[in-house]
Design an enzyme around this catalytic site. Structure first.
Site, PDB file in Angstrom:
ATOM      1  N   SER A  29     -21.456  -5.979 -57.982  1.00  0.00           N
ATOM      2  CA  SER A  29     -22.913  -5.916 -58.181  1.00  0.00           C
ATOM      3  C   SER A  29     -23.377  -6.832 -59.305  1.00  0.00           C
ATOM      4  O   SER A  29     -22.882  -6.731 -60.420  1.00  0.00           O
ATOM      5  CB  SER A  29     -23.333  -4.494 -58.564  1.00  0.00           C
ATOM      6  N   HIS A  60     -25.934  -7.317 -53.760  1.00  0.00           N
ATOM      7  CA  HIS A  60     -24.824  -7.833 -52.962  1.00  0.00           C
ATOM      8  C   HIS A  60     -25.398  -8.717 -51.858  1.00  0.00           C
ATOM      9  O   HIS A  60     -26.183  -8.259 -51.043  1.00  0.00           O
ATOM     10  CB  HIS A  60     -24.040  -6.685 -52.328  1.00  0.00           C
ATOM     11  N   HIS A  82     -18.884  -0.157 -49.694  1.00  0.00           N
ATOM     12  CA  HIS A  82     -18.409   0.917 -50.562  1.00  0.00           C
ATOM     13  C   HIS A  82     -18.171   2.180 -49.748  1.00  0.00           C
ATOM     14  O   HIS A  82     -18.859   2.435 -48.767  1.00  0.00           O
ATOM     15  CB  HIS A  82     -19.445   1.243 -51.643  1.00  0.00           C
ATOM     16  N   TYR A  84     -19.155   5.037 -50.519  1.00  0.00           N
ATOM     17  CA  TYR A  84     -20.333   5.905 -50.543  1.00  0.00           C
ATOM     18  C   TYR A  84     -21.406   5.527 -49.513  1.00  0.00           C
ATOM     19  O   TYR A  84     -22.331   6.288 -49.287  1.00  0.00           O
ATOM     20  CB  TYR A  84     -20.963   5.955 -51.945  1.00  0.00           C
ATOM     21  N   GLU A  85     -21.267   4.354 -48.882  1.00  0.00           N
ATOM     22  CA  GLU A  85     -22.296   3.966 -47.914  1.00  0.00           C
ATOM     23  C   GLU A  85     -22.202   4.792 -46.635  1.00  0.00           C
ATOM     24  O   GLU A  85     -23.210   5.269 -46.121  1.00  0.00           O
ATOM     25  CB  GLU A  85     -22.200   2.467 -47.597  1.00  0.00           C
ATOM     26  N   ALA A 112     -18.751  -3.972 -61.335  1.00  0.00           N
ATOM     27  CA  ALA A 112     -19.507  -3.491 -62.493  1.00  0.00           C
ATOM     28  C   ALA A 112     -19.023  -2.070 -62.755  1.00  0.00           C
ATOM     29  O   ALA A 112     -18.775  -1.315 -61.813  1.00  0.00           O
ATOM     30  CB  ALA A 112     -20.994  -3.497 -62.186  1.00  0.00           C
ATOM     31  N   MET A 207     -17.326   2.771 -58.749  1.00  0.00           N
ATOM     32  CA  MET A 207     -17.438   3.296 -57.378  1.00  0.00           C
ATOM     33  C   MET A 207     -16.819   2.367 -56.336  1.00  0.00           C
ATOM     34  O   MET A 207     -17.166   2.454 -55.148  1.00  0.00           O
ATOM     35  CB  MET A 207     -18.923   3.497 -57.043  1.00  0.00           C
ATOM     36  N   SER A 208     -15.940   1.479 -56.738  1.00  0.00           N
ATOM     37  CA  SER A 208     -15.398   0.519 -55.761  1.00  0.00           C
ATOM     38  C   SER A 208     -13.957   0.168 -56.110  1.00  0.00           C
ATOM     39  O   SER A 208     -13.274   0.888 -56.833  1.00  0.00           O
ATOM     40  CB  SER A 208     -16.252  -0.762 -55.761  1.00  0.00           C
ATOM     41  N   ASN A 231     -22.580  -0.573 -68.881  1.00  0.00           N
ATOM     42  CA  ASN A 231     -23.169   0.574 -69.605  1.00  0.00           C
ATOM     43  C   ASN A 231     -22.059   1.459 -70.156  1.00  0.00           C
ATOM     44  O   ASN A 231     -20.916   1.377 -69.704  1.00  0.00           O
ATOM     45  CB  ASN A 231     -24.040   1.407 -68.643  1.00  0.00           C
ATOM     46  N   HIS A 243     -29.042   1.983 -61.136  1.00  0.00           N
ATOM     47  CA  HIS A 243     -28.500   0.765 -60.513  1.00  0.00           C
ATOM     48  C   HIS A 243     -29.241  -0.468 -61.036  1.00  0.00           C
ATOM     49  O   HIS A 243     -28.674  -1.552 -61.121  1.00  0.00           O
ATOM     50  CB  HIS A 243     -28.604   0.870 -58.985  1.00  0.00           C
TER      51      HIS A 243
HETATM   52  N1  HPA Z   1     -20.401   4.822 -63.287  1.00  0.00           N
HETATM   53  C1  HPA Z   1     -20.000   4.470 -62.051  1.00  0.00           C
HETATM   54  N2  HPA Z   1     -20.164   3.261 -61.563  1.00  0.00           N
HETATM   55  C2  HPA Z   1     -20.760   2.351 -62.342  1.00  0.00           C
HETATM   56  C3  HPA Z   1     -21.209   2.653 -63.635  1.00  0.00           C
HETATM   57  C4  HPA Z   1     -21.014   3.968 -64.133  1.00  0.00           C
HETATM   58  O1  HPA Z   1     -21.372   4.313 -65.275  1.00  0.00           O
HETATM   59  N3  HPA Z   1     -21.769   1.521 -64.136  1.00  0.00           N
HETATM   60  C5  HPA Z   1     -21.645   0.574 -63.174  1.00  0.00           C
HETATM   61  N4  HPA Z   1     -21.042   1.058 -62.081  1.00  0.00           N
END
Ligand code: HPA
Length: 269
Positions: A29, A60, A82, A84-85, A112, A207-208, A231, A243
């Protein structure tokens, strides 16, 4: 050979006849900047490649771009599917099978991620040393061959990790190293989950990537992965996560990672 591989092979033969293509790079991302660094790029949309993901996540692009980076031919995959999709942990399998069919040998994954450790601030880059599959999902569920019992002891290729360290040093960029913990998403973690992740030995959460690493080892692709920290994990900074924040913050570490990958590609294989 997959249908997508036949289409790609034809396009690559037209544009780069006789050149070897060994390395693919998956962009996470907000990390699309690398596409602009490629010389003589050829763009092929995922929508023109059968069984490639129809990525619905903003940030993406959903295209394959093949071009030269530091003089070497590389394939950039801008966009991933992903878990989760659709709840499908093997959503990237057709893509990775296509790479294998085309004779590629190395896969560099980027993502990310959130940091769960204070010393790794947003904007940092972390080489993934190992992972924890906290989602409990596995892309090899349903696979019937013995190959499903894929060893994961050295999932992240030792030589590629060293090449990453060397490239970061040449680039003059700090490269953290740590354990990436895969949460299914798409909701972010709770503060309690972030505390748990830290206790269990994670340095970053995301998440990937993990299903792609498992599939790569299953298929016999060498793999390395790097996170861009966008973050601090939930509860560490007091801010709510989003996001939008991921997309806004990704280019900060993304530029560092881009520099590192450019040097790495010139030096490997
Ligand atoms: N958690 C999960 N996935 C992420 C995060 C997070 O804090 N930041 C970027 N992708």
């Amino acid at each position: 050979m997959t249908e997508a591989a036949l289409i790609l092979r034809a396009r690559l033969n037209e544009a780069f006849a006789g050149e070897t293509l060994k390395t693919a790079i998956v962009l996470g991302s907000g990390l699309g900047g690398l596409v602009g660094e490629l010389d003589d790029p050829v763009h092929i949309r995922y929508s023109d490649l059968p069984d490639f993901p129809k990525s619905g996540v903003s940030g993406h692009a959903g295209e394959v771009v093949v071009g030269r980076l530091s003089g070497k031919l590389v394939m950039v995959l801008a966009g991933r599917a992903h878990y989760y999709e659709q709840g499908n942990a093997s959503a990237m399998r057709p893509v990775l099978q296509t790479l294998k069919a085309l004779g590629l040998e190395m896969l560099i994954l980027t993502n990310a991620a959130g940091s769960v450790v204070q010393h790794m601030a947003p904007g940092s880059v972390m080489l993934i040393d190992d992972h924890i599959n906290y989602s409990g999902m596995n892309p090899l569920i349903g696979e019937h061959t013995e190959a499903r019992f894929t060893g994961m002891t050295a999932a992240y290729d030792g030589e590629l990790k060293q090449a990453f360290r060397d490239a970061a040093q040449k680039a003059g960029e700090t490269l953290h190293e740590g354990v990436y913990m895969w949460f299914s998403g798409p909701s972010f973690e709770t503060p309690a989950e972030i505390r748990m992740a830290r206790i269990l030995g994670a340095d970053a959460v995301g998440m990937s990537t993990v299903p792609e690493v498992i599939l790569s080892r299953f298929l016999g692709l060498r793999v390395a992965a790097c996170s861009v920290i966008t973050n601090y994990g939930a509860g560490m900074s007091g801010d709510e996560l989003s996001h939008d924040e991921t997309k806004t913050m990704a280019p900060l570490g993304g530029q560092k990672l881009q520099k590192i990958i450019k040097i790495l590609v010139g030096d490997i294989g």
